[in-house]
Design a protein around this motif. Sequence first.
Motif, PDB file in Angstrom:
ATOM      1  N   ARG A   1      10.205   2.205 -51.965  1.00 17.03           N
ATOM      2  CA  ARG A   1       9.800   1.982 -53.345  1.00 17.03           C
ATOM      3  C   ARG A   1       8.292   2.164 -53.421  1.00 17.03           C
ATOM      4  O   ARG A   1       7.571   1.742 -52.517  1.00 17.03           O
TER       5      ARG A   1
ATOM      6  N   LEU B   1       4.519  -1.804 -45.009  1.00 18.81           N
ATOM      7  CA  LEU B   1       3.855  -1.639 -46.299  1.00 18.81           C
ATOM      8  C   LEU B   1       2.637  -0.740 -46.149  1.00 18.81           C
ATOM      9  O   LEU B   1       1.962  -0.777 -45.128  1.00 18.81           O
TER      10      LEU B   1
ATOM     11  N   SER C   1       3.863  -6.865 -53.881  1.00 16.08           N
ATOM     12  CA  SER C   1       4.844  -6.692 -52.823  1.00 16.08           C
ATOM     13  C   SER C   1       4.365  -7.490 -51.614  1.00 16.08           C
ATOM     14  O   SER C   1       3.238  -8.005 -51.597  1.00 16.08           O
ATOM     15  N   GLY C   2       5.217  -7.597 -50.604  1.00 15.91           N
ATOM     16  CA  GLY C   2       4.792  -8.373 -49.448  1.00 15.91           C
ATOM     17  C   GLY C   2       5.778  -8.262 -48.318  1.00 15.91           C
ATOM     18  O   GLY C   2       6.834  -7.624 -48.453  1.00 15.91           O
ATOM     19  N   THR C   3       5.413  -8.880 -47.224  1.00 14.11           N
ATOM     20  CA  THR C   3       6.267  -8.814 -46.049  1.00 14.11           C
ATOM     21  C   THR C   3       6.095 -10.085 -45.220  1.00 14.11           C
ATOM     22  O   THR C   3       5.102 -10.788 -45.364  1.00 14.11           O
TER      23      THR C   3
ATOM     24  N   THR D   1      -2.060 -13.852 -41.147  1.00 19.23           N
ATOM     25  CA  THR D   1      -1.761 -13.450 -39.766  1.00 19.23           C
ATOM     26  C   THR D   1      -2.861 -12.684 -39.051  1.00 19.23           C
ATOM     27  O   THR D   1      -2.596 -11.934 -38.119  1.00 19.23           O
TER      28      THR D   1
ATOM     29  N   THR E   1       0.665  -7.341 -35.733  1.00 19.99           N
ATOM     30  CA  THR E   1       0.825  -8.776 -35.528  1.00 19.99           C
ATOM     31  C   THR E   1      -0.202  -9.348 -34.559  1.00 19.99           C
ATOM     32  O   THR E   1      -0.357 -10.561 -34.474  1.00 19.99           O
TER      33      THR E   1
ATOM     34  N   ILE F   1      -1.365  -5.052 -57.232  1.00 23.01           N
ATOM     35  CA  ILE F   1      -2.230  -4.287 -58.125  1.00 23.01           C
ATOM     36  C   ILE F   1      -2.259  -5.016 -59.463  1.00 23.01           C
ATOM     37  O   ILE F   1      -1.213  -5.430 -59.961  1.00 23.01           O
TER      38      ILE F   1
ATOM     39  N   GLU G   1       6.270   0.731 -50.277  1.00 16.26           N
ATOM     40  CA  GLU G   1       7.077  -0.165 -49.445  1.00 16.26           C
ATOM     41  C   GLU G   1       8.031   0.666 -48.601  1.00 16.26           C
ATOM     42  O   GLU G   1       8.735   1.532 -49.130  1.00 16.26           O
TER      43      GLU G   1
ATOM     44  N   GLY H   1      10.210  -4.025 -43.738  1.00 15.68           N
ATOM     45  CA  GLY H   1       9.042  -4.847 -44.084  1.00 15.68           C
ATOM     46  C   GLY H   1       7.708  -4.193 -43.836  1.00 15.68           C
ATOM     47  O   GLY H   1       6.684  -4.873 -43.753  1.00 15.68           O
TER      48      GLY H   1
ATOM     49  N   ILE I   1       0.963   1.278 -54.024  1.00 20.46           N
ATOM     50  CA  ILE I   1       1.635   0.510 -52.974  1.00 20.46           C
ATOM     51  C   ILE I   1       2.897   1.263 -52.601  1.00 20.46           C
ATOM     52  O   ILE I   1       3.629   1.725 -53.474  1.00 20.46           O
TER      53      ILE I   1
ATOM     54  N   PHE J   1       2.362  -3.301 -39.030  1.00 16.53           N
ATOM     55  CA  PHE J   1       3.237  -3.476 -40.196  1.00 16.53           C
ATOM     56  C   PHE J   1       2.579  -3.092 -41.514  1.00 16.53           C
ATOM     57  O   PHE J   1       3.249  -2.998 -42.535  1.00 16.53           O
ATOM     58  N   MET J   2       1.277  -2.851 -41.504  1.00 15.50           N
ATOM     59  CA  MET J   2       0.626  -2.566 -42.771  1.00 15.50           C
ATOM     60  C   MET J   2      -0.502  -1.557 -42.602  1.00 15.50           C
ATOM     61  O   MET J   2      -1.262  -1.627 -41.632  1.00 15.50           O
TER      62      MET J   2
ATOM     63  N   ALA K   1       5.534 -10.693 -41.645  1.00 17.90           N
ATOM     64  CA  ALA K   1       5.271 -10.018 -40.370  1.00 17.90           C
ATOM     65  C   ALA K   1       5.534 -10.939 -39.188  1.00 17.90           C
ATOM     66  O   ALA K   1       6.002 -10.510 -38.144  1.00 17.90           O
ATOM     67  N   ILE K   2       5.240 -12.198 -39.351  1.00 16.48           N
ATOM     68  CA  ILE K   2       5.382 -13.157 -38.249  1.00 16.48           C
ATOM     69  C   ILE K   2       6.229 -14.364 -38.664  1.00 16.48           C
ATOM     70  O   ILE K   2       7.145 -14.746 -37.956  1.00 16.48           O
TER      71      ILE K   2
END
Lengths: 341, 341, 341, 341
Positions: free
Chosen positions: B201, B234, D205-207, D242, B256, D226, B228, B232, B226, B152-153, D209-210
Amino acid sequence: MNHSRTLKVGIVGLGRLGRRHAENLMSRVAGAELVAACSPLPAELEWARDALQVPHLYADYQALLAHDGLDAVFLVTPTSLHPQQIIQALQAGKHVFCEKPLSLDLEDCRLVSAEAARHPQLKVMIGFVRRFDASYQDAYEKIQQGAIGAPFMVYSQTCDQHDPDGFFVKFAATSGGIFLDCSVHDIDLARWLLGNPRPVRVYASGTRAIHQDLQQFQDVDNGVAICEFDNGKLATFYASRTMAHGHDTMTEITGTAGRLTVGSNPRKNRLEIADAHGVRNECVPSFFERFEDAFLTEVSTFVDAIRRQRKLVLTLDDATEATRIGIALRESLLSKQPVLL
Amino acid sequence: MNHSRTLKVGIVGLGRLGRRHAENLMSRVAGAELVAACSPLPAELEWARDALQVPHLYADYQALLAHDGLDAVFLVTPTSLHPQQIIQALQAGKHVFCEKPLSLDLEDCRLVSAEAARHPQLKVMIGFVRRFDASYQDAYEKIQQGAIGAPFMVYSQTCDQHDPDGFFVKFAATSGGIFLDCSVHDIDLARWLLGNPRPVRVYASGTRAIHQDLQQFQDVDNGVAICEFDNGKLATFYASRTMAHGHDTMTEITGTAGRLTVGSNPRKNRLEIADAHGVRNECVPSFFERFEDAFLTEVSTFVDAIRRQRKLVLTLDDATEATRIGIALRESLLSKQPVLL
Amino acid sequence: MNHSRTLKVGIVGLGRLGRRHAENLMSRVAGAELVAACSPLPAELEWARDALQVPHLYADYQALLAHDGLDAVFLVTPTSLHPQQIIQALQAGKHVFCEKPLSLDLEDCRLVSAEAARHPQLKVMIGFVRRFDASYQDAYEKIQQGAIGAPFMVYSQTCDQHDPDGFFVKFAATSGGIFLDCSVHDIDLARWLLGNPRPVRVYASGTRAIHQDLQQFQDVDNGVAICEFDNGKLATFYASRTMAHGHDTMTEITGTAGRLTVGSNPRKNRLEIADAHGVRNECVPSFFERFEDAFLTEVSTFVDAIRRQRKLVLTLDDATEATRIGIALRESLLSKQPVLL
Amino acid sequence: MNHSRTLKVGIVGLGRLGRRHAENLMSRVAGAELVAACSPLPAELEWARDALQVPHLYADYQALLAHDGLDAVFLVTPTSLHPQQIIQALQAGKHVFCEKPLSLDLEDCRLVSAEAARHPQLKVMIGFVRRFDASYQDAYEKIQQGAIGAPFMVYSQTCDQHDPDGFFVKFAATSGGIFLDCSVHDIDLARWLLGNPRPVRVYASGTRAIHQDLQQFQDVDNGVAICEFDNGKLATFYASRTMAHGHDTMTEITGTAGRLTVGSNPRKNRLEIADAHGVRNECVPSFFERFEDAFLTEVSTFVDAIRRQRKLVLTLDDATEATRIGIALRESLLSKQPVLL
């Protein structure tokens, strides 16, 4: 020989390592052309024909040597055949690359040297591949530049991944034992990196941690040894057949002003994994992956030396000396006494 | 095309990277033959003739395209020329390999895609070389196998060693800025490793730590961003021109159930030095050494895809998307606002 | 002794290591109270008074032993004094912690053991501090849990940073030589980690790489040794006085299913530096920093064993056996022959 | 206060971290004496009595403050209580150590600062423990010495190991979200290591994930941000709940002449394992193990500052600024817009 003339090469023996040399010669080495292959095994010749389209195939070594216009042979054959095959090739006027070790018999080594001395225009090189690895080359150059002061001690190990099938045990009868089979590389590295000191005394020991059936061959699956050279130089060797994590070749060279280590972690590549097992990297499974680039550099160096009439830094005397020390290690392992050289 | 037919290739542009591609095509890639070279610079053509013996030399691109029997061209030319040169090659019926980035202009990217769509039998690949690096390949495969659960990242950086001559500043006017020049690789990696998510974004920032003269080009020598994506996902990017220790390309992919890191330490090789500075390793000086093997794999993959009619996993859409995101990063850097995609 | 009673301790010898033990006893170990210090050197007693406010100071060891209510003594004195001081303390009814090595003389070791056997209620522990290091503890526990299958081989080194002043040479006359001074730790670790196998045969060699003046003491500044145990277990030792990068204590334990390594890089801390020298970490300068936490754990363990009447896992027999093997290594170094045990 | 006078301390809150502070104060910090403990939970007071023999126990905070002769309080209480408890302690004439963060509310931070200004003779310190870690201290000192030239960029992450029980989700309602709970440490480090630059603009920003259930708290389990400071300084933050491999706190500081990295691999200790998983190390499971020594240094520093009347380098303004930036990150996460400071 004209600089731009392509070298015509024949390969003898197409087992796993022979195939690698053949593939390199066929498409990755500038200035060489693989024109012929030789093997007593039909399957190996079929592979040469089908996978590489090698134009000429021979079941008989003398027939290969008689191939019109052949410049050089690559011998990737059982060790017991090396001396005679090298001598025959030299007598036929061919340059020779031969896989290590030169021989398990010191007298044979000397016969080969004597024959080579009669053909000063021909190159003979034994495949101590590690000398051609970029990291070992870097170590060697740094030592020459004085990066670690005066080098006085080497620790070098050749540790193979454990093979549950015990495949190597089959070869124990003819391999000469763990020191002549594995440590011969470390012996050559130690001599090279320490400036070719004269060996004086060795002591070896070992154990059978897993492969008890090696007892019939008076061999061990883990061996350690100390080799004392003149002028206070020292080497310690470790060879193993039982690593769980992969092929772990590692060499440390200690000098009065620093230490160099090649291969402190036998990383498979640049990937690192962080998971429930911690932070980890996978390892190279065998010398084959570890020295993939070095095998190519080795062959290119040999081909270039012939085409540009350059001196080889790796000599038959080096190969003989590695065998001489390896034999002494085995003798010490069996006698449980130091062996003087 | 017959499987065993050798591909006839012409190369355009023989700067540092062009020469590497030329050398690979000449002697290290099975199935390809470098038959022609093209450059407006006489010195480059002389090099092709003298160092590689390339048989046919052209100062004019159209003349190269007209070379009899030519199958494919390699474009290692200024970015501004890419779109037109690709289109001309396609119209001449040639497969095209073109260095990254495809273009700094999104409309041009679309024109190239439209032309390529008219020639479905021709392959076009933009040189996102990192996808062909063994460690990145290993990461990709492990992700496919579920080794880190759902990825996811991504954190990915392209950090060049500081060049006291500030050579790159000369190119700042035409490079499109640090994100289009450097981060475009990281953008492509993030998309690939995260399963091609749709960007939503971006936000970017940067600083001029050393090269104040970049101000005239509204560029920075260190930039962070960053990105997005939908669902979800990133990515965070870092690009720099000012590293003291070497070229530091690094990518982390977090899922995960684990994290993969490629290049956490940009080791030059397997040598480690212990001396008055501590325990250390030297680093690769540039992307050139870091991706030496990947450049070869990249070319081999492209040649194989043509000869064996395999689908390329790296598409023009991928290259267009990398440009699209890179342009948005630059826009955000200048506007100090997020940019929606 | 009541669980909650605080142990009254006297320390003997306040050199560098003595001071560390004194500081730990004074303010970092629960359940112990440093009530007295003893030294023939006024400066050391002044330090105890001024820096630590130790309430009672003695120039004479017998006077310390007569201190009212004293439970235990810590001997951080010259090795030659250990046996007699331990025996006197036991006869005075005191528990004894004594720095390593127990003695350089095997007969003395046995006298101490015999005396200790007459006082089964008193604890005697020799300071093999590495056993109390968190990483070595972790290794030991993992071996017990079967993490590496059956352990069969140890490689262990104690390598001190080069001291340009050659301070240690002064002590060479009384240190017993490099193996009894340094390798005695590695010997103890090998026995512990391999499950206390019986030593059978040792072979040692060495060199004077820098400190030629060690010749007068028949000592070396770099020594290597092989120790063969029964049941096919093996250990290799390396001791050095000449490292450029720091104090490098490292131990590998190899088993049939894996290998554990403690201290593969003697990092000073978690800081990594990337600069013109590459990527590097600084190293611990001496065993003092390397085992800072272990010295505390060691003392706490000893104090707890007395207060809670727990058995010590580190026995006088362990210390005697380390001396016995160390003496054999020195004998082999001098005779250039294997020594049977 | 007299140099040699022992500080009488009361602790408030005996959860996991409170107990660690209590244990350190009781037996590992010179110059401090834990004389009283306060908690509304009987079980916590029982632990203080039974495990540590704390002599005075209070269920009520005001009663603790009234304890005769008390010099200082340690507040290890819920964040929402910090401001009032600090103010009350100051008004009662006590020095205050309070766990981070100071508060989630900027106005409360200012009220605390105003009160502290009225008591210049009293010390107040918020527990940004990382500043007291030996590796971070080393980084800070190297920067002051110019080891990396001018520092201009920080990357800092606080990544917790995944807790399958999702324990932390319970606290999400009051934690202030991932940036105020975790990144507040990274914010403080960035300010400290970059020389206290003034923040100008943040984007976050964020997510999830779990932990999808964080949605109700408008929180994420992985966040990136940032932060732009004046004078071209920059920081990037990453916080996660996570991680599969352990607690991974890492900080990079990049300057014009080098880069420092603290914690590039969150090793549990110095043990390395080579087995079927490759070569690996286990990781610290939580901040608790990672910063074990730092917690002790932190408390010792605070105690020493009071006893020796030294200035604290970590001020209330630092804590307020960390909260101010953390609040802006959260605001940006929710608004998807940059936030100006």
